[in-house]
Every structure is written in C-alpha cells, then in structure tokens.
Design a protein around this motif. Sequence first.
Motif, PDB file in Angstrom:
ATOM      1  N   LEU A   7      57.786  86.181  11.418  1.00 17.23           N
ATOM      2  CA  LEU A   7      56.350  86.430  11.496  1.00 17.23           C
ATOM      3  C   LEU A   7      55.805  86.113  12.889  1.00 17.23           C
ATOM      4  O   LEU A   7      54.913  86.796  13.391  1.00 17.23           O
ATOM      5  N   PHE A   8      56.380  85.061  13.526  1.00 13.46           N
ATOM      6  CA  PHE A   8      55.943  84.719  14.878  1.00 13.46           C
ATOM      7  C   PHE A   8      56.303  85.842  15.851  1.00 13.46           C
ATOM      8  O   PHE A   8      55.466  86.284  16.647  1.00 13.46           O
ATOM      9  N   VAL A   9      57.555  86.308  15.767  1.00 10.61           N
ATOM     10  CA  VAL A   9      57.995  87.399  16.647  1.00 10.61           C
ATOM     11  C   VAL A   9      57.150  88.650  16.385  1.00 10.61           C
ATOM     12  O   VAL A   9      56.677  89.319  17.307  1.00 10.61           O
ATOM     13  N   PHE A  10      56.932  88.949  15.101  1.00 10.73           N
ATOM     14  CA  PHE A  10      56.079  90.075  14.723  1.00 10.73           C
ATOM     15  C   PHE A  10      54.681  89.911  15.341  1.00 10.73           C
ATOM     16  O   PHE A  10      54.116  90.862  15.896  1.00 10.73           O
ATOM     17  N   ILE A  86      51.367  82.827  11.914  1.00 10.50           N
ATOM     18  CA  ILE A  86      52.120  81.858  11.115  1.00 10.50           C
ATOM     19  C   ILE A  86      51.194  80.805  10.494  1.00 10.50           C
ATOM     20  O   ILE A  86      51.465  80.301   9.412  1.00 10.50           O
ATOM     21  N   THR A  87      50.081  80.503  11.162  1.00 12.11           N
ATOM     22  CA  THR A  87      49.123  79.555  10.579  1.00 12.11           C
ATOM     23  C   THR A  87      48.549  80.121   9.278  1.00 12.11           C
ATOM     24  O   THR A  87      48.485  79.424   8.253  1.00 12.11           O
ATOM     25  N   ILE A  88      48.145  81.392   9.325  1.00 17.76           N
ATOM     26  CA  ILE A  88      47.587  82.030   8.119  1.00 17.76           C
ATOM     27  C   ILE A  88      48.637  82.049   7.004  1.00 17.76           C
ATOM     28  O   ILE A  88      48.355  81.717   5.859  1.00 17.76           O
ATOM     29  N   PHE A  89      49.867  82.398   7.368  1.00 20.25           N
ATOM     30  CA  PHE A  89      50.945  82.453   6.371  1.00 20.25           C
ATOM     31  C   PHE A  89      51.212  81.074   5.767  1.00 20.25           C
ATOM     32  O   PHE A  89      51.424  80.936   4.562  1.00 20.25           O
ATOM     33  N   TYR A  90      51.148  80.046   6.622  1.00 22.96           N
ATOM     34  CA  TYR A  90      51.385  78.676   6.155  1.00 22.96           C
ATOM     35  C   TYR A  90      50.379  78.286   5.073  1.00 22.96           C
ATOM     36  O   TYR A  90      50.723  77.636   4.091  1.00 22.96           O
ATOM     37  N   TYR A  91      49.117  78.701   5.251  1.00 20.33           N
ATOM     38  CA  TYR A  91      48.066  78.306   4.311  1.00 20.33           C
ATOM     39  C   TYR A  91      47.976  79.184   3.072  1.00 20.33           C
ATOM     40  O   TYR A  91      47.608  78.722   2.007  1.00 20.33           O
ATOM     41  N   PHE A  92      48.295  80.473   3.216  1.00 21.71           N
ATOM     42  CA  PHE A  92      48.039  81.382   2.098  1.00 21.71           C
ATOM     43  C   PHE A  92      49.293  82.025   1.512  1.00 21.71           C
ATOM     44  O   PHE A  92      49.196  82.783   0.540  1.00 21.71           O
ATOM     45  N   GLY A  93      50.471  81.721   2.101  1.00 23.49           N
ATOM     46  CA  GLY A  93      51.727  82.182   1.530  1.00 23.49           C
ATOM     47  C   GLY A  93      51.895  83.690   1.530  1.00 23.49           C
ATOM     48  O   GLY A  93      51.215  84.408   2.259  1.00 23.49           O
ATOM     49  N   LEU A  94      52.814  84.131   0.678  1.00 21.86           N
ATOM     50  CA  LEU A  94      53.141  85.551   0.623  1.00 21.86           C
ATOM     51  C   LEU A  94      52.164  86.254  -0.319  1.00 21.86           C
ATOM     52  O   LEU A  94      52.496  86.570  -1.457  1.00 21.86           O
ATOM     53  N   TYR A 101      44.023  88.773   5.992  1.00 19.63           N
ATOM     54  CA  TYR A 101      43.579  87.868   7.056  1.00 19.63           C
ATOM     55  C   TYR A 101      44.321  88.135   8.364  1.00 19.63           C
ATOM     56  O   TYR A 101      43.752  88.015   9.448  1.00 19.63           O
ATOM     57  N   ILE A 102      45.615  88.474   8.265  1.00 22.41           N
ATOM     58  CA  ILE A 102      46.383  88.794   9.469  1.00 22.41           C
ATOM     59  C   ILE A 102      45.795  90.036  10.137  1.00 22.41           C
ATOM     60  O   ILE A 102      45.623  90.094  11.361  1.00 22.41           O
ATOM     61  N   PHE A 103      45.440  91.013   9.313  1.00 25.24           N
ATOM     62  CA  PHE A 103      44.808  92.229   9.837  1.00 25.24           C
ATOM     63  C   PHE A 103      43.499  91.881  10.554  1.00 25.24           C
ATOM     64  O   PHE A 103      43.275  92.276  11.703  1.00 25.24           O
ATOM     65  N   LEU A 104      42.653  91.094   9.877  1.00 23.83           N
ATOM     66  CA  LEU A 104      41.357  90.746  10.467  1.00 23.83           C
ATOM     67  C   LEU A 104      41.540  89.909  11.737  1.00 23.83           C
ATOM     68  O   LEU A 104      40.815  90.095  12.721  1.00 23.83           O
ATOM     69  N   SER A 105      42.532  88.991  11.726  1.00 20.47           N
ATOM     70  CA  SER A 105      42.727  88.137  12.903  1.00 20.47           C
ATOM     71  C   SER A 105      43.097  88.983  14.124  1.00 20.47           C
ATOM     72  O   SER A 105      42.650  88.707  15.233  1.00 20.47           O
ATOM     73  N   ALA A 106      43.886  90.036  13.923  1.00 17.39           N
ATOM     74  CA  ALA A 106      44.268  90.908  15.039  1.00 17.39           C
ATOM     75  C   ALA A 106      43.022  91.587  15.616  1.00 17.39           C
ATOM     76  O   ALA A 106      42.843  91.663  16.835  1.00 17.39           O
ATOM     77  N   ILE A 107      42.128  92.046  14.720  1.00 16.04           N
ATOM     78  CA  ILE A 107      40.883  92.679  15.176  1.00 16.04           C
ATOM     79  C   ILE A 107      40.030  91.651  15.944  1.00 16.04           C
ATOM     80  O   ILE A 107      39.479  91.940  16.999  1.00 16.04           O
TER      81      ILE A 107
END
Length: 252
Positions: A7-10, A86-94, A101-107
Amino acid sequence: MLLYIFLFVFGTIIGSFLNVLIYRIPRKESIVFPSSHCTKCGHELKPFDLIPIISFITLKGRCRYCGAKISLKYPLVELLTGLVFITIFYYFGLTAKTISYIFLSAILITISFIDIEYKIIPNELILTGILGGIVFRLVMYRDGLTDYIIGFLLGAGILFLISVISGGGMGGGDIKLMALIGLFVGWKLTLTTMFIAVILGAICGIILILLKIKTRKDYIPFGPYIAVAWLISILYGCNIINFYIKLISGTA
Ligand SMILES: [Zn+2]
C-alpha cells in the motif's frame, strides 16, 4: 506487513501521478499527453527517472539530462501520499470506507498543493471528487444516504455563511471543498473538520505572521487546513465529539 509495504509503494506511485496533476492542472495542460518530461530542458523522462522517491535520491535531486534542480516537493508528495494511505488502512482496515478515504485523500493532497502555490482550488478536482463520492455512496448504501447529504449541504452552507459574514474571507473553492468532504464523512465529522480547520488556520496564520513569512494582508490558502483537519477528524473525530458532549453535559 506485506499489505502495508504494498500500500505504501502504491501510495508513492499515486503520489507521483498527483505530482503530474499538481503541475499540469493549474497550467491547463493535458494530464495524459505529453509523457513526463523535465520542466527545464524538456527531455523525456525514462521509467528509471520516474521511480517514486528513489529516483530523486539516486539523481541527488537533479535532472539526469541537464542537471537542473528538481523541487523537493516531488518526493515529498510521493512520501506523504504513501504515509497517508497506510495510516488510513491502519485505522479502517480492508473496508470500502478505506478505499473511499484513500480516494478522497488523493484529491485533497492535490488540491492542497495547488492551493498553496496558485491560491486556487480547481473545479475539475472538486467535480471528480463529487462524482467519486456519489459512486461510493451508492456502493456503501448500507451506511445510509441522508447523513451524507446533510454533510454535503452543511459543509457548503456554513462556509458560505462565514464567507458572507467575513466579507469574502472564505473563497468559493473552500465552500465546494467542504461540501465534498461532507459527502464522504457525514454531518458530524463535517462539523468536526470545519472546527479543527478554523483553529488550525488561526494558529498557523498567527505563527506565519509572527515569523514575518506572511503579512496580515496576505491571502493565506485555507484548503490545506481543511485537508489536514479532515484527516484528524476521521482518525480522532469520534473521541473529540464524545469529549465535547461530555463537556457540555458537565460530566467531563
Ligand atoms: Zn532537464
């Protein structure tokens, strides 16, 4: 652990794409054509020049072809995107929430860096975000819809009021940005985000003026504060809301 590394590399690869958006959208350039090139000498960049973070380090921050300095902003955006993912993934899992949230964070990362440099929040990015938001709301229909529609309207409404009262201190872009966030987090976290953004903005504004980096008359972009406040809200918002409820009900 493997998932985190992946996820970090991604994230750094997405960050590298966000760099392209941050550079090209304000310049009204196409985001797909031409392929990446050095902004100084125009030399086309090869895949090994474009490895996120690593290329910057091995090239010691200079263009391989003309030696021009490459802004530290590029690896920073890549690193930041990887860390946020990875922070978002750590808190909200799969979960679907993590993907939304990953989508919104990129925006938000793209908007923040454009807002800092050009003091604008491009409509293309807001619209992309809203379209994505609608898709996520339909996919995550089990979470309900009303909460998010209220969040959307509340985000726009309150900032619009602030802008009317303050006589234009809040830009139209900020209003749209807050509405967009409402669509992803619902009304409670929209309020928390706004609250934290205003406090962050005030504190940082005072510091910037005291350090004489900005003067009182300078326009200070608000987009980055909203973005940071959003991240704090989704990670700790529930604690903040509970604390506040206890505080006003006198049980804290
Ligand atoms: Zn060059």
